[in-house]
Design a protein around this motif. Structure first.
Motif, mmCIF file in Angstrom:
data_model
loop_
_atom_site.group_PDB
_atom_site.id
_atom_site.type_symbol
_atom_site.label_atom_id
_atom_site.label_comp_id
_atom_site.label_asym_id
_atom_site.label_seq_id
_atom_site.Cartn_x
_atom_site.Cartn_y
_atom_site.Cartn_z
ATOM 1 N N GLY A 179 -4.301 -2.662 -4.587
ATOM 2 C CA GLY A 179 -3.088 -2.993 -5.285
ATOM 3 C C GLY A 179 -2.121 -3.161 -3.969
ATOM 4 N N SER A 180 -0.614 -3.604 -4.473
ATOM 5 C CA SER A 180 0.385 -3.670 -3.548
ATOM 6 C C SER A 180 1.887 -3.783 -4.222
ATOM 7 N N LYS A 181 2.842 -3.316 -3.520
ATOM 8 C CA LYS A 181 4.116 -3.152 -4.208
ATOM 9 C C LYS A 181 5.122 -3.440 -3.140
ATOM 10 N N VAL A 182 6.281 -4.166 -3.407
ATOM 11 C CA VAL A 182 7.404 -4.167 -2.560
ATOM 12 C C VAL A 182 8.336 -3.386 -2.808
ATOM 13 N N VAL A 183 8.674 -2.478 -1.788
ATOM 14 C CA VAL A 183 9.753 -1.478 -2.006
ATOM 15 C C VAL A 183 10.698 -1.731 -0.774
ATOM 16 N N ASN A 184 12.068 -1.645 -1.345
ATOM 17 C CA ASN A 184 13.028 -1.831 -0.185
ATOM 18 C C ASN A 184 12.750 -3.196 0.960
ATOM 19 N N ASN A 185 12.246 -4.121 0.504
ATOM 20 C CA ASN A 185 11.787 -5.347 1.389
ATOM 21 C C ASN A 185 10.499 -5.039 2.170
ATOM 22 N N THR A 186 9.896 -3.982 1.894
ATOM 23 C CA THR A 186 8.515 -3.604 2.431
ATOM 24 C C THR A 186 7.502 -3.871 1.862
ATOM 25 N N LEU A 187 6.485 -4.513 2.173
ATOM 26 C CA LEU A 187 5.103 -4.233 1.503
ATOM 27 C C LEU A 187 4.463 -3.233 1.663
ATOM 28 N N TRP A 188 4.028 -2.466 0.388
ATOM 29 C CA TRP A 188 3.121 -1.282 0.725
ATOM 30 C C TRP A 188 1.794 -1.628 -0.131
ATOM 31 N N VAL A 189 0.669 -1.293 0.410
ATOM 32 C CA VAL A 189 -0.677 -1.630 0.177
ATOM 33 C C VAL A 189 -1.267 -0.249 -0.206
ATOM 34 N N ARG A 190 -1.947 -0.390 -1.459
ATOM 35 C CA ARG A 190 -2.711 0.997 -2.096
ATOM 36 C C ARG A 190 -4.051 0.692 -1.643
ATOM 37 N N ILE A 191 -4.704 1.899 -0.927
ATOM 38 C CA ILE A 191 -6.013 1.815 -0.575
ATOM 39 C C ILE A 191 -6.741 2.949 -1.095
ATOM 40 N N GLN A 192 -8.253 2.651 -1.297
ATOM 41 C CA GLN A 192 -9.042 3.871 -1.810
ATOM 42 C C GLN A 192 -9.184 4.881 -0.585
ATOM 43 N N LEU A 193 -9.076 5.928 -0.726
ATOM 44 C CA LEU A 193 -9.361 6.940 0.161
ATOM 45 C C LEU A 193 -10.899 7.703 0.060
ATOM 46 N N PRO A 194 -11.463 7.790 1.216
ATOM 47 C CA PRO A 194 -12.725 8.521 1.328
ATOM 48 C C PRO A 194 -12.805 10.055 0.896
ATOM 49 N N LYS A 195 -12.208 10.498 -0.088
ATOM 50 C CA LYS A 195 -11.952 12.060 -0.450
ATOM 51 C C LYS A 195 -12.317 12.168 -1.810
ATOM 52 N N ARG A 196 -12.404 13.368 -2.098
ATOM 53 C CA ARG A 196 -12.229 13.902 -3.473
ATOM 54 C C ARG A 196 -10.599 14.033 -4.078
ATOM 55 N N PRO A 197 -10.588 13.729 -5.429
ATOM 56 C CA PRO A 197 -11.627 13.253 -6.385
ATOM 57 C C PRO A 197 -11.926 11.820 -6.127
ATOM 58 N N ASN A 198 -13.135 11.321 -6.569
ATOM 59 C CA ASN A 198 -13.483 10.022 -6.745
ATOM 60 C C ASN A 198 -12.306 9.130 -7.093
ATOM 61 N N GLY A 199 -11.915 7.834 -6.521
ATOM 62 C CA GLY A 199 -10.861 7.314 -6.938
ATOM 63 C C GLY A 199 -9.398 7.585 -6.413
ATOM 64 N N SER A 200 -9.487 8.758 -5.459
ATOM 65 C CA SER A 200 -8.188 8.779 -4.519
ATOM 66 C C SER A 200 -7.825 7.822 -4.029
#
Length: 194
Positions: free
Chosen positions: A38-59
């Protein structure tokens, strides 16, 4: 790279937990690649949501666009637990399909959307490749000295294919693992379905 770790629907902000991400994969020391969710623009900055290789699944965590390089893929891998098949898809079309073994009832292969974290070439029993996933076992907190990470890997005997016999990993024939290596790069999405 630093990721702000938080809930799926929250906007990134400086008050969250910060996790430092490696620039390289843990086993092969190759360049890290993370699946964007996913992604969002916050204060004119694009932030990208990434899946992390850690517990719990889906972090998941957020990284600012200026700290990463974005790349699009139209290839993904689907593992069907019920049909015990691994498929490679590109723009929805099945390119390859392999017979597989999956986890037992007591040590099931976890379902969900994951990614290849580290494609590891090996000459060992699990060769010729171990595709380490961002998934972890839901029942095994440790396994074989590791933290219960789940992978797709080769297996020396084809008599396990089509069966539920593993500790949660997905087993392929050696030829299947070799063929999958062409498509299973770090960051490649892996969908594990019932």
């Amino acid at each position: 790279i630093e990721a702000l770790v938080e809930g799926l629907d929250d906007a990134p902000d400086a008050g969250r937990v910060v996790m430092r991400l490696q620039h390289y994969t843990p086993y092969t020391q190759g360049a890290s690649a993370f699946m964007v969710t996913g992604s969002k623009v916050v204060n004119n900055t694009l932030w990208v949501r990434i899946q992390l290789p850690k517990r719990p699944n889906g972090s998941q965590g957020w990284v600012s666009e200026d700290s990463i390089e974005l790349r699009k893929t139209n290839t993904w891998i689907r593992v069907s637990i019920s049909s015990r098949r691994v498929q490679v898809l590109r723009t929805g079309k099945v390119l390859k399909s392999f017979a597989a073994a999956v986890g037992t009832g007591g040590t099931p292969t976890p379902k969900g959307l994951f990614a290849i974290h580290d494609p590891v070439p090996t000459s060992g029993q699990l060769g010729p490749y171990i595709f380490v996933l961002t998934a972890h076992s839901n029942v095994l907190k440790t396994f074989a000295g590791g933290n219960g990470v789940v992978g797709i890997h080769g297996w020396p005997s084809s008599n396990v294919l089509g069966k539920a016999v593993s500790h949660g990993c997905v087993r392929l024939s050696r030829a299947g693992a070799r063929a999958l290596a062409r498509f299973a790069k770090a960051g490649t999405p892996v969908e594990i379905v019932a």
